[in-house]
Scaffold this active site. Structure first.
Site, PDB file in Angstrom:
ATOM      1  N   ALA A 192       0.848  -1.184   0.000  1.00  0.00           N
ATOM      2  CA  ALA A 192       0.000   0.000   0.000  1.00  0.00           C
ATOM      3  C   ALA A 192       0.888   1.239   0.000  1.00  0.00           C
ATOM      4  CB  ALA A 192      -0.914  -0.003   1.221  1.00  0.00           C
ATOM      5  N   GLY A 231       0.263  -5.056   1.032  1.00  0.00           N
ATOM      6  CA  GLY A 231      -0.959  -5.230   0.252  1.00  0.00           C
ATOM      7  C   GLY A 231      -0.772  -6.113  -0.966  1.00  0.00           C
ATOM      8  N   GLU A 278      -1.083  -9.588   0.343  1.00  0.00           N
ATOM      9  CA  GLU A 278      -2.503  -9.781   0.648  1.00  0.00           C
ATOM     10  C   GLU A 278      -3.323  -9.969  -0.632  1.00  0.00           C
ATOM     11  OE1 GLU A 278      -3.467  -7.338   4.617  1.00  0.00           O
ATOM     12  OE2 GLU A 278      -2.313  -6.177   3.158  1.00  0.00           O
ATOM     13  N   GLU A 319       4.129  -5.035   8.032  1.00  0.00           N
ATOM     14  CA  GLU A 319       3.372  -3.991   8.729  1.00  0.00           C
ATOM     15  C   GLU A 319       3.830  -3.757  10.173  1.00  0.00           C
ATOM     16  OE1 GLU A 319       0.897  -5.007   5.211  1.00  0.00           O
ATOM     17  OE2 GLU A 319       2.102  -6.133   6.640  1.00  0.00           O
TER      18      GLU A 319
END
Length: 257
Positions: free
Chosen positions: A65, A110, A113, A133
């Site tokens: 992200a 992300g 993910e 993260e």
């Protein structure tokens, strides 16, 4: 349809969605997610598309992200940002058409993910996956805490997330995150070969199989078995079922619609 951060190509029943933000290593921001959402809606509605392939431009699949967009967000602002990603990822996961991630490089945060929300995952041997993260003082925001344990088991998922460790493609293959690891120059060839094999099969049967498997993952087998029975019964009398049975009896390759 005009897209800035996504390239969309369709050929021989296979749609390829390429993340196209190389200056940021294909990092996900709101604009990328909006383009991705539009591209997914397009291929989902196109009856000619039987398989959807996702890949990245350059040396990165999705680098994560976009920290620049998240920096300074608080409370409901970051919730809204995360929700946009969660909703489009879930849409991809529940799409009736089979999806393949062709992981061409970095799949961090992300990006990792995103890989987890696709059906089949093929990576080149230099690909790397990571959920970093906790090293940034945050929690994965696109459902990595929910999908990774289902993929590798709770204890191993905790190790990966708690440490923020880097996984090589070989590591991810051993853990069952990836289906296949191939040489760098063979990634798309191998991906399209699998996509073509899937596209030759019954699209209606695959859509029902995927729906049954997705539902069954989230419920008791005694409920799931009845869903499977219902979907199996729904196949009978369809053009694909009739063609499949006739081709078997006539000892020829099936020609599905």
């Amino acid at each position: 349809m005009e897209l800035k951060y996504i390239l969309l190509d369709k050929k021989d029943g296979v749609a390829t969605i390429t993340f196209h933000r190389p200056e940021a290593l294909n990092a996900l921001n709101s604009a990328v997610l909006a383009d991705l959402d539009a591209a997914v809606d397009d291929v989902a509605a196109d009856p000619e598309v039987r398989v959807v392939v996702f890949t990245g431009e350059g040396k990165s699949f999705i680098s994560g992200a976009d920290i620049n967009e998240m920096d300074g967000c608080i409370g409901l602002e970051i919730v809204e940002y995360s929700r946009r990603g969660v909703e489009v990822f879930r849409k991809i996961e529940k799409m009736t058409k089979p999806t393949i991630a062709a992981v061409n490089g970095y799949a961090f945060g992300g990006g990792f993910e995103f890989v987890l929300c696709t059906d089949i995952r093929i990576a080149n041997e230099k690909a790397k996956l990571r959920l970093p993260e906790v090293t940034l003082g945050i929690v994965p925001g696109f459902n990595g805490t929910q999908r990774l344990p289902k993929c590798v088991g709770m204890s191993k998922a905790k190790e990966i997330i708690f440490t923020g460790k880097m996984l090589t493609a070989a590591d991810a293959l051993e853990l069952g995150i990836l289906n296949k690891v191939v040489p760098v120059d063979k990634l798309m060839e191998e991906t399209y070969a699998m996509a073509a094999q899937i596209a030759d099969n019954s699209a209606s049967a695959i859509s029902l199989v995927k729906a049954a498997m997705t539902a069954g993952e989230e419920m008791d087998i005694d409920i799931g078995k009845n869903i499977e029975l219902g979907y199996m019964a729904a196949c009978f009398g369809t053009p694909d079922q009739i063609e499949g049975f006739n081709s078997f009896k006539e000892k020829r390759a099936a020609k599905f619609r």
